[in-house]
Design a protein around this motif. Sequence first.
Motif, PDB file in Angstrom:
ATOM      1  N   GLY A   1      -0.683   2.989   3.280  1.00  0.00           N
ATOM      2  CA  GLY A   1      -0.638   3.959   2.191  1.00  0.00           C
ATOM      3  C   GLY A   1       0.117   5.220   2.539  1.00  0.00           C
ATOM      4  O   GLY A   1      -0.277   6.321   2.140  1.00  0.00           O
ATOM      5  N   PHE A   2       1.224   5.084   3.243  1.00  0.00           N
ATOM      6  CA  PHE A   2       2.019   6.233   3.684  1.00  0.00           C
ATOM      7  C   PHE A   2       3.044   6.586   2.613  1.00  0.00           C
ATOM      8  O   PHE A   2       3.724   5.717   2.076  1.00  0.00           O
ATOM      9  CB  PHE A   2       2.723   5.892   4.992  1.00  0.00           C
ATOM     10  N   PHE A   3       3.163   7.887   2.311  1.00  0.00           N
ATOM     11  CA  PHE A   3       4.076   8.334   1.258  1.00  0.00           C
ATOM     12  C   PHE A   3       4.886   9.522   1.748  1.00  0.00           C
ATOM     13  O   PHE A   3       4.330  10.509   2.228  1.00  0.00           O
ATOM     14  CB  PHE A   3       3.271   8.715   0.006  1.00  0.00           C
ATOM     15  N   ILE A   4       6.216   9.402   1.646  1.00  0.00           N
ATOM     16  CA  ILE A   4       7.121  10.515   1.927  1.00  0.00           C
ATOM     17  C   ILE A   4       7.811  10.868   0.616  1.00  0.00           C
ATOM     18  O   ILE A   4       8.619  10.088   0.102  1.00  0.00           O
ATOM     19  CB  ILE A   4       8.178  10.143   2.987  1.00  0.00           C
TER      20      ILE A   4
ATOM     21  N   THR B   1       0.834  -1.214   0.000  1.00  0.00           N
ATOM     22  CA  THR B   1       0.000   0.000   0.000  1.00  0.00           C
ATOM     23  C   THR B   1       0.866   1.261   0.000  1.00  0.00           C
ATOM     24  O   THR B   1       0.489   2.265  -0.590  1.00  0.00           O
ATOM     25  CB  THR B   1      -0.951   0.028   1.214  1.00  0.00           C
ATOM     26  N   ASP B   2       2.020   1.192   0.663  1.00  0.00           N
ATOM     27  CA  ASP B   2       2.944   2.336   0.653  1.00  0.00           C
ATOM     28  C   ASP B   2       3.523   2.554  -0.747  1.00  0.00           C
ATOM     29  O   ASP B   2       3.648   3.693  -1.210  1.00  0.00           O
ATOM     30  CB  ASP B   2       4.081   2.105   1.654  1.00  0.00           C
ATOM     31  N   LEU B   3       3.879   1.465  -1.409  1.00  0.00           N
ATOM     32  CA  LEU B   3       4.398   1.574  -2.776  1.00  0.00           C
ATOM     33  C   LEU B   3       3.343   2.170  -3.708  1.00  0.00           C
ATOM     34  O   LEU B   3       3.647   3.050  -4.535  1.00  0.00           O
ATOM     35  CB  LEU B   3       4.816   0.192  -3.287  1.00  0.00           C
ATOM     36  N   ASN B   4       2.107   1.702  -3.591  1.00  0.00           N
ATOM     37  CA  ASN B   4       1.035   2.240  -4.435  1.00  0.00           C
ATOM     38  C   ASN B   4       0.811   3.715  -4.159  1.00  0.00           C
ATOM     39  O   ASN B   4       0.573   4.501  -5.091  1.00  0.00           O
ATOM     40  CB  ASN B   4      -0.260   1.458  -4.193  1.00  0.00           C
ATOM     41  N   ALA B   5       0.893   4.117  -2.898  1.00  0.00           N
ATOM     42  CA  ALA B   5       0.702   5.527  -2.549  1.00  0.00           C
ATOM     43  C   ALA B   5       1.786   6.390  -3.191  1.00  0.00           C
ATOM     44  O   ALA B   5       1.511   7.488  -3.683  1.00  0.00           O
ATOM     45  CB  ALA B   5       0.714   5.697  -1.036  1.00  0.00           C
ATOM     46  N   ALA B   6       3.025   5.901  -3.187  1.00  0.00           N
ATOM     47  CA  ALA B   6       4.111   6.658  -3.798  1.00  0.00           C
ATOM     48  C   ALA B   6       3.936   6.739  -5.310  1.00  0.00           C
ATOM     49  O   ALA B   6       4.120   7.806  -5.918  1.00  0.00           O
ATOM     50  CB  ALA B   6       5.452   6.010  -3.462  1.00  0.00           C
ATOM     51  N   PHE B   7       3.568   5.630  -5.925  1.00  0.00           N
ATOM     52  CA  PHE B   7       3.396   5.618  -7.377  1.00  0.00           C
ATOM     53  C   PHE B   7       2.240   6.513  -7.808  1.00  0.00           C
ATOM     54  O   PHE B   7       2.348   7.288  -8.768  1.00  0.00           O
ATOM     55  CB  PHE B   7       3.158   4.185  -7.853  1.00  0.00           C
ATOM     56  N   GLU B   8       1.131   6.443  -7.079  1.00  0.00           N
ATOM     57  CA  GLU B   8      -0.039   7.241  -7.444  1.00  0.00           C
ATOM     58  C   GLU B   8       0.130   8.710  -7.049  1.00  0.00           C
ATOM     59  O   GLU B   8      -0.499   9.588  -7.655  1.00  0.00           O
ATOM     60  CB  GLU B   8      -1.280   6.661  -6.765  1.00  0.00           C
ATOM     61  N   GLY B   9       0.979   8.986  -6.054  1.00  0.00           N
ATOM     62  CA  GLY B   9       1.117  10.355  -5.574  1.00  0.00           C
ATOM     63  C   GLY B   9       2.216  11.161  -6.227  1.00  0.00           C
ATOM     64  O   GLY B   9       2.316  12.372  -5.990  1.00  0.00           O
ATOM     65  N   ASP B  10       3.052  10.512  -7.032  1.00  0.00           N
ATOM     66  CA  ASP B  10       4.173  11.219  -7.652  1.00  0.00           C
ATOM     67  C   ASP B  10       4.098  11.073  -9.162  1.00  0.00           C
ATOM     68  O   ASP B  10       4.311   9.978  -9.697  1.00  0.00           O
ATOM     69  CB  ASP B  10       5.498  10.655  -7.140  1.00  0.00           C
TER      70      ASP B  10
END
Length: 311
Positions: free
Chosen positions: A200-203, A130-139
């Motif tokens: 779903g955490f994204f830094i 979920t963290d990987l998906n958040a980074a991909f979808e958020g950047d």
Amino acid sequence: MTQPLNQTLGIAGIVSELREVRLTSLEHRHRRNNPPKLPSRKSLQSIVDGLSAALFPNRLGMPDLQEDGIDYFVGHTLDTALRDLYVQVQLELRYASDTEHSKAPSNTTALDKVRTFSQQLPHIRTVLDTDLNAAFEGDPAARSLDEVLVCYPGIAAIIHYRLAHELHKLGLPLIARIISEVAHSATGIDIHPGATIGNGFFIDHGTGVVIGETAIIGRHVRLYQAVTLGAKRFPTNAQGHLIKGDARHPIVEDDVVIYAGATILGRITIGAHSVIGGNVWLTKSVPPNSNITQAQTQDVANATPQPSNAT
């Protein structure tokens, strides 16, 4: 004939003085006889590398790994990493027993902790997805999940955090902290393993991010570089010593975005779906759906809720 360099520099005398200082320090801490060994930072880095490879064998494992050999590789890698972790857990438990003057732990205690931790690895992998998906979808610059996994410092820090957090919950704060500090040194992202962080955490970018021990972060939260979730003050007890363990860091609810350079201090709550602008200094809670900019921080207690899609 000139003297050897070690004599010229007086190394023998320095060694003697260092020994006296060291023994005096150990005496002060009541540890002169057989001071306990600490867990090894180098060993824990190797353990995290092994666990990461077992979690993501196709991308963080061996470069020539074939499909029919993945399970064998994962099993062998886990066996090595968990055996090594067992040794480090024993060291921490013995160290804690010595410093707290409590009963020496049994090997069964260390084994139980490692077994419990190992059983959480499938769950950790699921959350990391979920963290990987958040980074991909958020950047918008991310071209693939593989790129996010192998290139993004925020993901490296989060992998370390997810592993360290489980160990912290098992009563292994020193091992957990060492693992977090390995990531901090490599990425510039400082996440205390005691913090609680949802899926779903994204830094993004990440350098300079600080997340304190008692911070609570909800699901689908996005942080940018140089964000601080810190403490506003450090209360002391009657003897003047810092009070340990009190809830002193922010609560960030679901679907919050915090932009670069924002500093959020104290046990305050950032309501769900809020947007905190860059370089904001915030020490009061804000309601859900808020859009806080620098101009508003003087009166955030009366901040007007904005639509959830405010930017």
